[in-house]
Scaffold this active site. Sequence first.
Site, PDB file in Angstrom:
ATOM      1  N   ARG A  36       0.844  -1.204   0.000  1.00 46.93           N
ATOM      2  CA  ARG A  36       0.000   0.000   0.000  1.00 46.93           C
ATOM      3  C   ARG A  36       0.877   1.252   0.000  1.00 46.93           C
ATOM      4  N   GLY A  41      -1.935  -1.096   7.428  1.00 49.00           N
ATOM      5  CA  GLY A  41      -2.723  -2.248   6.997  1.00 49.00           C
ATOM      6  C   GLY A  41      -4.220  -1.999   6.939  1.00 49.00           C
ATOM      7  N   THR A  42      -4.959  -3.100   6.971  1.00 51.53           N
ATOM      8  CA  THR A  42      -6.423  -3.050   6.945  1.00 51.53           C
ATOM      9  C   THR A  42      -6.925  -2.182   8.092  1.00 51.53           C
ATOM     10  N   CYS A  43      -6.389  -2.431   9.268  1.00 50.34           N
ATOM     11  CA  CYS A  43      -6.895  -1.810  10.491  1.00 50.34           C
ATOM     12  C   CYS A  43      -6.910  -0.284  10.398  1.00 50.34           C
ATOM     13  N   GLY A 116       6.041  -7.628  -1.545  1.00 50.83           N
ATOM     14  CA  GLY A 116       7.111  -8.489  -1.046  1.00 50.83           C
ATOM     15  C   GLY A 116       6.859  -9.933  -1.443  1.00 50.83           C
ATOM     16  N   THR A 145       0.773 -10.473   6.295  1.00 49.91           N
ATOM     17  CA  THR A 145       0.066  -9.907   5.137  1.00 49.91           C
ATOM     18  C   THR A 145      -1.448  -9.831   5.331  1.00 49.91           C
ATOM     19  N   SER A 147      -5.505 -10.116   5.823  1.00 48.09           N
ATOM     20  CA  SER A 147      -6.651 -10.810   5.229  1.00 48.09           C
ATOM     21  C   SER A 147      -7.400  -9.875   4.287  1.00 48.09           C
ATOM     22  N   GLY A 274     -17.272 -12.569   6.431  1.00 47.56           N
ATOM     23  CA  GLY A 274     -15.999 -13.058   6.954  1.00 47.56           C
ATOM     24  C   GLY A 274     -14.838 -12.593   6.094  1.00 47.56           C
ATOM     25  N   HIS A 447     -17.056   5.554  42.555  1.00 49.58           N
ATOM     26  CA  HIS A 447     -18.488   5.809  42.427  1.00 49.58           C
ATOM     27  C   HIS A 447     -18.710   7.250  41.986  1.00 49.58           C
TER      28      HIS A 447
HETATM   29  P1  FAD Z   1      -3.516  -6.267   7.941  1.00 51.56           P
HETATM   30  O1  FAD Z   1      -3.946  -5.169   8.827  1.00 51.56           O
HETATM   31  O2  FAD Z   1      -4.487  -6.814   6.981  1.00 51.56           O
HETATM   32  O3  FAD Z   1      -2.206  -5.791   7.203  1.00 51.56           O
HETATM   33  C1  FAD Z   1      -1.576  -6.526   6.221  1.00 51.56           C
HETATM   34  C2  FAD Z   1      -0.744  -5.598   5.366  1.00 51.56           C
HETATM   35  O4  FAD Z   1       0.058  -6.384   4.520  1.00 51.56           O
HETATM   36  C3  FAD Z   1      -1.555  -4.694   4.454  1.00 51.56           C
HETATM   37  O5  FAD Z   1      -1.145  -3.362   4.607  1.00 51.56           O
HETATM   38  C4  FAD Z   1      -1.238  -5.197   3.040  1.00 51.56           C
HETATM   39  O6  FAD Z   1      -1.224  -4.165   2.078  1.00 51.56           O
HETATM   40  C5  FAD Z   1       0.153  -5.757   3.248  1.00 51.56           C
HETATM   41  N1  FAD Z   1       0.514  -6.795   2.281  1.00 51.56           N
HETATM   42  C6  FAD Z   1      -0.176  -7.896   1.925  1.00 51.56           C
HETATM   43  N2  FAD Z   1       0.538  -8.640   1.046  1.00 51.56           N
HETATM   44  C7  FAD Z   1       1.710  -7.980   0.863  1.00 51.56           C
HETATM   45  C8  FAD Z   1       2.866  -8.245   0.092  1.00 51.56           C
HETATM   46  N3  FAD Z   1       2.995  -9.359  -0.639  1.00 51.56           N
HETATM   47  N4  FAD Z   1       3.871  -7.338   0.116  1.00 51.56           N
HETATM   48  C9  FAD Z   1       3.779  -6.214   0.873  1.00 51.56           C
HETATM   49  N5  FAD Z   1       2.723  -5.932   1.636  1.00 51.56           N
HETATM   50  C10 FAD Z   1       1.702  -6.801   1.641  1.00 51.56           C
HETATM   51  N6  FAD Z   1     -10.074  -5.604  14.554  1.00 51.56           N
HETATM   52  C11 FAD Z   1     -10.126  -5.180  15.830  1.00 51.56           C
HETATM   53  O7  FAD Z   1      -9.424  -5.732  16.681  1.00 51.56           O
HETATM   54  N7  FAD Z   1     -10.929  -4.146  16.208  1.00 51.56           N
HETATM   55  C12 FAD Z   1     -11.733  -3.517  15.325  1.00 51.56           C
HETATM   56  O8  FAD Z   1     -12.449  -2.587  15.693  1.00 51.56           O
HETATM   57  C13 FAD Z   1     -11.718  -3.938  13.972  1.00 51.56           C
HETATM   58  N8  FAD Z   1     -12.486  -3.332  13.067  1.00 51.56           N
HETATM   59  C14 FAD Z   1     -12.428  -3.742  11.765  1.00 51.56           C
HETATM   60  C15 FAD Z   1     -13.266  -3.119  10.846  1.00 51.56           C
HETATM   61  C16 FAD Z   1     -13.238  -3.508   9.526  1.00 51.56           C
HETATM   62  C17 FAD Z   1     -14.148  -2.816   8.535  1.00 51.56           C
HETATM   63  C18 FAD Z   1     -12.346  -4.532   9.103  1.00 51.56           C
HETATM   64  C19 FAD Z   1     -12.289  -4.944   7.662  1.00 51.56           C
HETATM   65  C20 FAD Z   1     -11.530  -5.171  10.014  1.00 51.56           C
HETATM   66  C21 FAD Z   1     -11.569  -4.780  11.350  1.00 51.56           C
HETATM   67  N9  FAD Z   1     -10.775  -5.408  12.323  1.00 51.56           N
HETATM   68  C22 FAD Z   1     -10.840  -5.006  13.623  1.00 51.56           C
HETATM   69  C23 FAD Z   1      -9.858  -6.499  11.979  1.00 51.56           C
HETATM   70  C24 FAD Z   1      -8.421  -5.946  11.856  1.00 51.56           C
HETATM   71  O9  FAD Z   1      -8.400  -4.943  10.883  1.00 51.56           O
HETATM   72  C25 FAD Z   1      -7.460  -7.068  11.500  1.00 51.56           C
HETATM   73  O10 FAD Z   1      -7.584  -8.117  12.426  1.00 51.56           O
HETATM   74  C26 FAD Z   1      -6.026  -6.559  11.505  1.00 51.56           C
HETATM   75  O11 FAD Z   1      -5.876  -5.493  10.615  1.00 51.56           O
HETATM   76  C27 FAD Z   1      -5.053  -7.678  11.154  1.00 51.56           C
HETATM   77  O12 FAD Z   1      -3.763  -7.190  11.172  1.00 51.56           O
HETATM   78  P2  FAD Z   1      -2.595  -7.827  10.298  1.00 51.56           P
HETATM   79  O13 FAD Z   1      -1.379  -7.041  10.635  1.00 51.56           O
HETATM   80  O14 FAD Z   1      -2.584  -9.287  10.462  1.00 51.56           O
HETATM   81  O15 FAD Z   1      -3.003  -7.571   8.779  1.00 51.56           O
HETATM   82  P1  NAI Z   2     -17.768 -12.452  10.873  1.00 50.42           P
HETATM   83  O1  NAI Z   2     -17.130 -13.778  10.815  1.00 50.42           O
HETATM   84  O2  NAI Z   2     -17.774 -11.673  12.121  1.00 50.42           O
HETATM   85  O3  NAI Z   2     -19.306 -12.591  10.455  1.00 50.42           O
HETATM   86  C1  NAI Z   2     -19.712 -13.136   9.240  1.00 50.42           C
HETATM   87  C2  NAI Z   2     -21.169 -13.518   9.348  1.00 50.42           C
HETATM   88  O4  NAI Z   2     -21.645 -13.851   8.066  1.00 50.42           O
HETATM   89  C3  NAI Z   2     -21.414 -14.723  10.241  1.00 50.42           C
HETATM   90  O5  NAI Z   2     -22.479 -14.430  11.112  1.00 50.42           O
HETATM   91  C4  NAI Z   2     -21.757 -15.833   9.246  1.00 50.42           C
HETATM   92  O6  NAI Z   2     -22.627 -16.807   9.794  1.00 50.42           O
HETATM   93  C5  NAI Z   2     -22.430 -15.032   8.144  1.00 50.42           C
HETATM   94  N1  NAI Z   2     -22.406 -15.649   6.834  1.00 50.42           N
HETATM   95  C6  NAI Z   2     -21.393 -16.352   6.258  1.00 50.42           C
HETATM   96  N2  NAI Z   2     -21.754 -16.719   5.000  1.00 50.42           N
HETATM   97  C7  NAI Z   2     -22.995 -16.207   4.786  1.00 50.42           C
HETATM   98  C8  NAI Z   2     -23.884 -16.224   3.683  1.00 50.42           C
HETATM   99  N3  NAI Z   2     -23.553 -16.828   2.547  1.00 50.42           N
HETATM  100  N4  NAI Z   2     -25.076 -15.605   3.807  1.00 50.42           N
HETATM  101  C9  NAI Z   2     -25.425 -14.974   4.958  1.00 50.42           C
HETATM  102  N5  NAI Z   2     -24.606 -14.925   6.041  1.00 50.42           N
HETATM  103  C10 NAI Z   2     -23.411 -15.528   5.939  1.00 50.42           C
HETATM  104  O7  NAI Z   2     -17.127 -11.639   9.667  1.00 50.42           O
HETATM  105  P2  NAI Z   2     -17.157 -10.096   9.297  1.00 50.42           P
HETATM  106  O8  NAI Z   2     -18.262  -9.398   9.993  1.00 50.42           O
HETATM  107  O9  NAI Z   2     -17.081 -10.042   7.823  1.00 50.42           O
HETATM  108  O10 NAI Z   2     -15.793  -9.586   9.903  1.00 50.42           O
HETATM  109  C11 NAI Z   2     -14.544 -10.166   9.469  1.00 50.42           C
HETATM  110  C12 NAI Z   2     -13.530 -10.155  10.561  1.00 50.42           C
HETATM  111  O11 NAI Z   2     -13.137  -8.840  10.877  1.00 50.42           O
HETATM  112  C13 NAI Z   2     -14.045 -10.810  11.814  1.00 50.42           C
HETATM  113  O12 NAI Z   2     -13.306 -11.977  12.029  1.00 50.42           O
HETATM  114  C14 NAI Z   2     -13.796  -9.834  12.904  1.00 50.42           C
HETATM  115  O13 NAI Z   2     -13.052 -10.412  13.934  1.00 50.42           O
HETATM  116  C15 NAI Z   2     -13.005  -8.703  12.270  1.00 50.42           C
HETATM  117  N6  NAI Z   2     -13.617  -7.461  12.713  1.00 50.42           N
HETATM  118  C16 NAI Z   2     -13.532  -7.121  14.024  1.00 50.42           C
HETATM  119  C17 NAI Z   2     -14.155  -5.999  14.496  1.00 50.42           C
HETATM  120  C18 NAI Z   2     -14.084  -5.690  15.942  1.00 50.42           C
HETATM  121  O14 NAI Z   2     -13.267  -6.287  16.626  1.00 50.42           O
HETATM  122  N7  NAI Z   2     -14.887  -4.787  16.443  1.00 50.42           N
HETATM  123  C19 NAI Z   2     -14.911  -5.106  13.628  1.00 50.42           C
HETATM  124  C20 NAI Z   2     -14.974  -5.587  12.272  1.00 50.42           C
HETATM  125  C21 NAI Z   2     -14.326  -6.702  11.855  1.00 50.42           C
END
Ligand code: FAD
Ligand code: NAI
Length: 468
Positions: A36, A41-43, A116, A145, A147, A274, A447
Amino acid sequence: MADAYDLIVIGTGPGGYVCAIRAAQLGLKVAVVEKRETYGGTCLNIGCIPSKALLHASEMFDEAGHGFEKLGIKVGTPKLDLKGMMKHKDEVVEANVSGVAFLFKKNKIDTYQGTGKVEGPGKVSVTPDKGKAQTLETKAIVIATGSASANLPGIEVDEKQIVSSTGGLELTKVPDHLVVVGAGVIGLELGSVWRRLGAKVTVVEFLDTVLPGMDGEVRKQFKRMLEKQGLEFKLSSKVTGVEKSGKKLKVSVEPAKGGEAATLDADIVLVSIGRTPYTEGLGLKEAGVEMDERGRVKTGDGFKTNVDGIYAIGDVIAGPMLAHKAEDEGIAVAEILAGQHGHVNYDTIPSVVYTHPEVAVVGKTEEQLKEAGIEYRAGKFPFTANGRARAMNATEGFVKFLADKKTDEVLGCHIVGVGAGEMIHEVCVLMEFKGAAEDLGRICHAHPTMSEAVREASLAVDKRPIHM
Ligand code: FAD
Ligand code: NAI
């Protein structure tokens, strides 16, 4: 050939960037590779941070419209400035991702922009978007890397009308009808955002519950709270197709077990079913790195893969896909590489859903304890009986403790309530030290605070809460 490193981390999400910083703190020569343009990352870019910015802003909007009057504040009907709200979100993201860039500089971590690829033990190639590829040498490689969103077969995400969470954080207009596929964390968080901003929201879930895997009582009561906020649920149902007709979508929904399909008219469909580990273009197969049955990088003790010198952490390996889980694994592997004894206690990783109210949990559910045949006592306390909650108009929800029947050790805690995500941490500390419910019940709590309900619930395990 560029400098040789002690460690190259591929990916700079919360797993990768935290790992790099900890390793540098411990004296290792570290580089990161990120494809990127920005770090985090994603977070930081498209996950935790932007979603929390929109969750907070939409909560304030809703509060101004529906909550202020009860507190004796008249502001009239608030007007939504969606562009302004998105600007707030973008600025928060920018501040966070540039913060990571600053930390890399501060810790003297070399950064390489590009994809990478593992070229074998000790070798990582970096292919930038523009310019020539180069190969770096290193003693250890950490794969971090992350998800990517899982797809629904036959339904193409265009990030405009049919969106993943990424498009769901970028909508330029409040949809009339948003259909969310999946009642998991993303579906409920983003569904709440757009509901509060004025959309009709229908959540289609394959299973017969929201938030599968969470404690049954939490799931039941929480669903009711969301329904009161206007979210509609179609449980035990699956989306089998989405047809585009200009700006409108026709969503086919069938009972999960099969049967007659119904059609929902929508303007946006959010697919949140998911996430899948991201290993594309990494060269793992060629390097002989083993994957598990779900496409995750297989790791053993100390986050080692089967290939010497290659480690993996975060969403790309097994375990909950949570930023703080990835961070802790990053710290642990950095410490292991520096000759220390890093480890992660997976039993005390909290999980928070940042809706209103929040859901925060740690440890086992009642269902898990029953299945494992562990005898337990439960203690519950509602926020309706908490003075601070009443003062804040935040009486929805409860705290529930599960403790071992014989030893009183806390095995799980489940909180639904405003600020649950902050309150859960005292229980994480307690569980890390193998504390008992009585231990927490004997600790003085300020409290009036919502946390007093946590203490009361721990006392309720022994049937002696004071205010109930
Ligand atoms: P990532 O954050 O996915 O980072 C991976 C990085 O690797 C990316 O920057 C990508 O570009 C890079 N990459 C991939 N392949 C390559 C390559 N070949 N070469 C170079 N770079 C590469 N989790 C929480 O705990 N709390 C939350 O509130 C929360 N909210 C979320 C909301 C949403 C909408 C989403 C989608 C996820 C959320 N998550 C949350 C989940 C959280 O984002 C992930 O669990 C976390 O980012 C995982 O961290 P990571 O370092 O494993 O990977
Ligand atoms: P999730 O695994 O939390 O939920 C996916 C849901 O979709 C499940 O309830 C599942 O039963 C349902 N499902 C699966 N296939 C389906 C289908 N074909 N039709 C209808 N329903 C279906 O995944 P989500 O919400 O996409 O989040 C992905 C990941 O990101 C999670 O593992 C979560 O840990 C992380 N995340 C964490 C956050 C936090 O910690 N606050 C916020 C957002 C994401």
